[in-house]
Design an enzyme around this catalytic site. Sequence first.
Site, short mmCIF file in Angstrom:
data_model
loop_
_atom_site.label_atom_id
_atom_site.label_comp_id
_atom_site.label_asym_id
_atom_site.label_seq_id
_atom_site.Cartn_x
_atom_site.Cartn_y
_atom_site.Cartn_z
N HIS A 1 -0.17 9.04 0.46
CA HIS A 1 -0.54 8.09 -0.59
C HIS A 1 -1.61 7.15 -0.06
CE1 HIS A 1 2.32 5.83 1.88
NE2 HIS A 1 1.82 4.72 1.37
N ASP B 1 -2.35 2.95 -0.67
CA ASP B 1 -1.68 1.80 -1.27
C ASP B 1 -2.49 1.22 -2.43
OD1 ASP B 1 0.12 2.07 0.83
OD2 ASP B 1 -0.93 0.61 2.08
N HIS C 1 -2.39 7.79 3.92
CA HIS C 1 -1.48 7.77 5.07
C HIS C 1 -0.09 8.26 4.66
CE1 HIS C 1 -1.30 3.76 3.22
NE2 HIS C 1 -0.05 3.71 3.61
N ARG D 1 3.38 -5.56 7.61
CA ARG D 1 2.14 -5.15 6.93
C ARG D 1 1.49 -6.32 6.21
NH1 ARG D 1 2.08 -0.51 2.33
NH2 ARG D 1 1.62 -2.24 0.94
C1 SIN Z 1 3.09 2.36 4.49
O1 SIN Z 1 3.01 3.30 3.72
O2 SIN Z 1 2.52 1.29 4.28
C2 SIN Z 1 3.93 2.48 5.74
C3 SIN Z 1 3.26 3.25 6.81
C4 SIN Z 1 4.10 3.35 8.04
O3 SIN Z 1 5.19 2.78 8.08
O4 SIN Z 1 3.70 4.02 8.99
#
Ligand code: SIN
Length: 279
Positions: A98, A100, A253, A268
């Site tokens: 995906h 974000d 990612h 994050r």
């Molecule tokens: C995410 O999708 O923001 C998480 C990525 C991760 O935890 O590696």
Amino acid sequence: MGERIKLKSLGAVGARVEDINLSQVTPDQLNALKQAFADHEVLFFEDQDLPPEAHLAFAERWGEINVNRFFATVPGHPAIAQVVKEPEQQGNIGGYWHTDHSYDQIPALGSMLLARQTPPVGGDTLFASCTRAFSTLSEGLQQMLMSLRAVHSARHVFGAQAEYSEAMKGRLGNSDQANVDAVHPVVIRHPLSGKPALYVNPGFTLRFEGWTDKESAPLLDYLYQHIGRAEHSIRYQWREGSLAFWDNRATWHWAVNDYQGSRREMHRVTIEGEQLHPA
Ligand code: SIN
């Protein structure tokens, strides 16, 4: 510029920035990082001793902070999303390809994910380049895709009826705010590099605008398997104190969920983006 920061390309996408302390980035280094971010699409920094305040302060040098409305936040730090999986939990956050915020009309520029606790084995993240993937399509398909727009949504992921948000109870919330869809060009002109980038993803894209879901599915599936190909992606292995800064408009990612029984905690911080334009 080579002297201001030391870069090591990781292959299809991303570069590691070496010998830098993110609490003490000089204006010259920041300019060099901005160029490197446009060129490499994901930057990785290791061995960073960054308290939450310093994490936020570094992010603020790139733009306004976008507080994701669905994620739980780090206690005492409402602008930092907590991406956590406890040893007894089965599902992880972001365990699928995906990008974000594509469900927002103004999608976030990118996120800085800082590893606070990593499992002894596993818990890597995959990244793919959507500019590289576009460049390896035939000219005929590139041209056709440039005429399309796609509808993106958060309803089926973060909405009240979504299986995923049910499975992530406690880690995600505000399902009532998953109620607006967004439409974006299928091929965007990347705001920083100017490169054409495929802007669809299996997490949030529903269909091509004006097409049914069923009509859209075969072409979307083709693009998804194409973007996710090994030639367009890398696998990043974390250690505590590593920070990845990815561009949502150029990359996908996937957090790999292969560490059952262990704890993983990431922080994050997400940065505001801008309206996307067709290539
Ligand atoms: C995410 O999708 O923001 C998480 C990525 C991760 O935890 O590696």
